[in-house]
Structure formats: C-alpha cells, structure tokens
Write a protein that holds these residues in place. Structure first.
Motif, short mmCIF file in Angstrom:
data_model
loop_
_atom_site.label_atom_id
_atom_site.label_comp_id
_atom_site.label_asym_id
_atom_site.label_seq_id
_atom_site.Cartn_x
_atom_site.Cartn_y
_atom_site.Cartn_z
N ILE A 88 0.85 -1.19 0.00
CA ILE A 88 0.00 0.00 0.00
C ILE A 88 0.88 1.24 0.00
O ILE A 88 1.79 1.37 0.82
N VAL A 89 0.60 2.14 -0.96
CA VAL A 89 1.31 3.40 -1.04
C VAL A 89 0.50 4.48 -0.33
O VAL A 89 1.04 5.20 0.52
N THR A 90 -0.77 4.59 -0.68
CA THR A 90 -1.65 5.57 -0.02
C THR A 90 -3.01 4.95 0.25
O THR A 90 -3.46 4.07 -0.47
N VAL A 91 -3.62 5.45 1.30
CA VAL A 91 -4.98 5.04 1.67
C VAL A 91 -5.83 6.30 1.73
O VAL A 91 -5.52 7.23 2.47
N LYS A 92 -6.89 6.32 0.91
CA LYS A 92 -7.83 7.43 0.94
C LYS A 92 -9.14 6.89 1.51
O LYS A 92 -9.16 5.79 2.06
N ASP A 93 -10.23 7.61 1.37
CA ASP A 93 -11.51 7.18 1.93
C ASP A 93 -11.88 5.77 1.49
O ASP A 93 -12.02 4.88 2.31
N ASP A 94 -12.06 5.58 0.20
CA ASP A 94 -12.50 4.28 -0.32
C ASP A 94 -11.54 3.72 -1.36
O ASP A 94 -11.82 2.72 -1.99
N VAL A 95 -10.37 4.38 -1.52
CA VAL A 95 -9.43 3.99 -2.57
C VAL A 95 -8.06 3.71 -1.94
O VAL A 95 -7.60 4.42 -1.05
N ILE A 96 -7.44 2.65 -2.43
CA ILE A 96 -6.09 2.29 -2.00
C ILE A 96 -5.21 2.21 -3.24
O ILE A 96 -5.61 1.65 -4.25
N VAL A 97 -4.02 2.79 -3.15
CA VAL A 97 -3.05 2.71 -4.25
C VAL A 97 -2.02 1.67 -3.84
O VAL A 97 -1.38 1.79 -2.79
#
Length: 85
Positions: free
Chosen positions: A49-58
């Motif tokens: 995991i690079v970034t975690v947003k509300d409902d999206v993961i990169v």
C-alpha cells in the motif's frame, strides 16, 4: 412446531453466525489498513500500500513498481512475511 424452531436456531448458529464474525473481522482489517502494509486483492494481485484514501487504496505492484488504484473492498487479506516465503 418445536422441531422447526430448533432447526432454525441450529441453522443460525451453524451458518449465519460464523459468516457475521468473518465479515466483522474483514471490515476491521480494512479499517486498519495503512501505508506500507502488504496485501492481496480478490484478483490475486499482491502489492504494498502506497496511499490510503476514503474508499481507494493505491498499491505498488512488484517487480516493476507499477502503481494501481483499488477500491478498499477489493482487498482480500493482509499478506504476512511468512506467506511470501
């Protein structure tokens, strides 16, 4: 009539209750995801995991370091170091 009630209780205990526990554990895992965790998606892709947003993961997928966006619901599990060996 009592046999029907007993059957319904048995179905709840054997089928529904374990699924609810599994779903609750999965939701807890999703809410605790953070950058740097290694995960496996429902499609079988493993990445970090690079970034975690509300409902999206990169996720960063190896070996080329390609970054892909996934919906949090697409994450199947955390991948531990023991599973990768």
């Amino acid at each position: 009539m009592p046999l029907l009630v007993l059957f319904m209780v048995a179905m709840y205990v054997l089928l529904i209750l374990p699924n609810q526990r599994k779903q609750k554990k999965w939701q807890e895992m999703l809410s605790n995801l953070k950058s740097g965790d290694q995960v496996t998606t429902n499609g079988g892709m493993r990445g970090t995991i690079v970034t975690v947003k509300d409902d999206v993961i990169v996720l960063k997928i190896q070996p080329d370091g390609v970054k892909l966006e996934f919906v949090k619901g697409a994450i199947a599990s955390l991948t531990t170091a023991d599973e990768q060996k």
